[in-house]
Design an enzyme around this catalytic site. Structure first.
Site: not given
Length: 542
Positions: A252, A254, A257, A259, A274, A324-325, A364
């Site tokens: 992803g 944003g 940054g 990821v 990230k 952590e994934l 958020d």
């Protein structure tokens, strides 16, 4: 006389044939180095047919002296005087000499050997025995062959690169060993940068690497220079990050940054990496997220409801967080399964409960930041979800982790106190959860404005007027005034109570409607807490 002439012709023919045989033999005798290993003795047949014998018991020989003379003196002595592991040399300060010096470790071996023959299995076994017994060799002795990759040259000059999987180099290796073995595959930037790292776990040799340039514009070529990705790091799948992590795929992106999923080659674990955008605003968010996550890790009574911080570092002018994934986010749209709805609600409030006990406002809360535990599905038992992304988190009333006056939350999930610039508390998150629960039911957020005035007008359309005492202490009364007379594009006013919450949720479980109503109170003081929500009948009565 005739017999004499015939004899002379015969002798001449013999001489000519002899000369032709010698010449032909010279043409066919191409310069091939034959490598033979016999325990501690190494034999070489050089291009000039001279034999060089290297005895590993005695390193003071002509061959070693000739070869090591090509290595920088700092490396011969087992030192790295020219390379400070804590300092990266700017690209624009590199010189051709410094790059060439780093390459000498590799080229000193390849320049003296024109052609390398493929070794048979017996030779490989002998080589492995020698390496196991190599106790007296110098630390920086140049290997006679590449342990993982070697080339075969044919008569036409064509080459092919072969991978010997059964003889892969064992990582981690030192930067010197990496340059010695793989230097020809690394970019000039990497050949200098690599000495900033003590252990090399992964090199990304088969990646389509980003090509750098010597100017600071767009971060020496490593960042996008325009468009939506401006300032983001250019990803190359299967390339390395910090000579340890292998980029697997993008997860992803944003404003702050990108990821990616990565493999940590120090332990072969999959992680989320990230990579923060290279600008001042993003770095502020990075430091905020880092400090909040450290605070959570050190003080939370239960860490199971938050993504874990594993490590952080700086790479090519980008801060990076190793996390952590997780699995996928819960996504958008309505949830039809009542049990799944209850489990989502329970896990989300559990996360906020432990977070709010530390007086941390997540700030958020939205579907993208509530993610499945990796490997879990709706059919799995136990906990399903965790809270992620603490880049906007803060601690109300704190000077170290100060909250902003407003614009704290994403617009569709923003609380009234964020819009009206009222004192913020952890109750802001509870309002966001209320919006989220309605979205789970109807498939979209109940309040959708394209600006703050429209957002407040949409709230009033469902929730009615905010209490007068909140407007009295608001520092943004003009927003409220504009929302009262807000007109949508078709000319109709968004009148308060045009569709109230009970009508919106008609036909649902009354306990769920009650919980949502308590979450969406205008006044944060009467809004339900996460602890109270966990004791609500909707979550306690099956």
């Amino acid at each position: 006389m005739l017999s004499f002439r015939r004899s002379r012709r015969f002798l001449c023919a013999i001489v000519i044939c002899t000369i032709l045989v010698i010449a032909l033999n010279g043409l066919l005798n191409i310069n091939i180095h034959i490598l033979k290993y016999d325990k501690n003795i190494r034999y070489f047949v050089d291009s000039d047919n001279t034999h060089r014998i290297v005895n590993e018991r005695d390193n003071s020989n002509e061959f070693d002296n000739e070869q090591t003379s090509k290595i920088p003196s700092s490396i011969q002595d087992g030192k790295k005087d020219n390379f400070d592991v804590n300092k990266q040399i700017p690209f624009n300060q590199w010189s051709e000499d410094s790059i060439a010096e780093n390459r000498n470790i590799l080229t000193s071996n390849s320049q003296s050997n024109k052609k390398i023959m493929k070794r048979d299995d017996k030779s490989v076994e002998e080589i492995q025995n020698i390496r196991r017994n190599k106790e007296t060799l110098n630390e920086f002795e140049i290997p006679l062959f590449d342990e993982n990759i070697f080339r075969i040259y044919n008569d036409e000059g064509k080459t092919s690169t072969l991978q010997r999987e059964e003889m892969e180099v064992k990582f981690p290796i030192t930067p010197t060993d990496a340059i010695r073995t793989f230097g020809k595959y690394l970019s000039p930037w990497e050949q200098n940068e690599i000495f900033s790292y003590s252990n090399i776990w992964y090199l990304g040799l088969d990646a389509n690497k980003t090509q750098s340039h010597p100017t600071a514009y767009d971060n020496y070529g490593f960042d996008y220079s325009s468009g939506a990705k401006k300032g983001h790091y250019k990803l190359a799948i299967r390339d390395h990050i910090a000579y340890r992590y292998e980029i697997v795929r993008e997860l992803g992106m944003g404003l702050q940054g990108i990821v990616v999923e990565a493999i940590d080659h120090s332990n072969n674990e999959s992680v989320a990496l990230k990579i923060v955008t290279g600008n001042m605003k993003s770095e502020i968010y990075f430091h905020r997220e880092l400090e909040i996550m450290k605070f959570i890790e050190a003080n939370a009574t239960d860490l199971d409801y938050f993504t874990h911080l594993i490590d952080y570092f700086r790479f090519r002018n980008h801060w990076c967080l190793v996390l952590e994934l997780m699995g996928p986010s819960i996504g958008l749209g309505a949830i039809e399964d009542a049990d799944v709805m209850r489990r989502y609600t329970n896990d989300t409030f559990h996360g906020l409960y432990y977070l709010h006990n530390l007086n941390i406002l997540h700030s958020d809360v939205k579907p993208e930041n509530i993610m499945y535990i990796r490997g879990k599905t709706n059919q799995s038992e136990g906990q399903l979800l965790k809270l992620v992304d603490f880049g906007m988190s803060c601690i109300p009333g704190s000077t170290d982790h100060k909250c902003g006056d407003y614009y704290l939350q994403p617009r569709f999930y923003r609380s009234p106190e964020s819009i009206l610039c009222l004192p913020v508390t952890t109750k802001c998150d509870i309002f966001s959860v209320g919006v989220l629960l309605v979205e789970f039911i109807i498939g979209f957020p109940p309040f959708m404005g394209n600006n703050e005035v429209a957002q407040l007008a949409a709230m009033m359309q469902v929730l009615g007027f905010p209490p007068a005492h909140l407007i009295d202490i608001s520092q943004r009364r003009e927003v409220f005034a504009a929302a009262l007379d807000f007109t949508i594009l078709n000319g109709f006013h968004q009148n308060p109570y045009l569709r109230n919450l009970n009508e919106l949720l008609e036909g649902l479980n009354p306990l769920l409607i009650d919980l949502i109503t308590r979450c969406l109170k205008w006044d944060p003081k009467v809004r339900i807490t996460a602890e109270e929500a966990l004791r609500h009948p909707y979550l306690t009565i099956n």
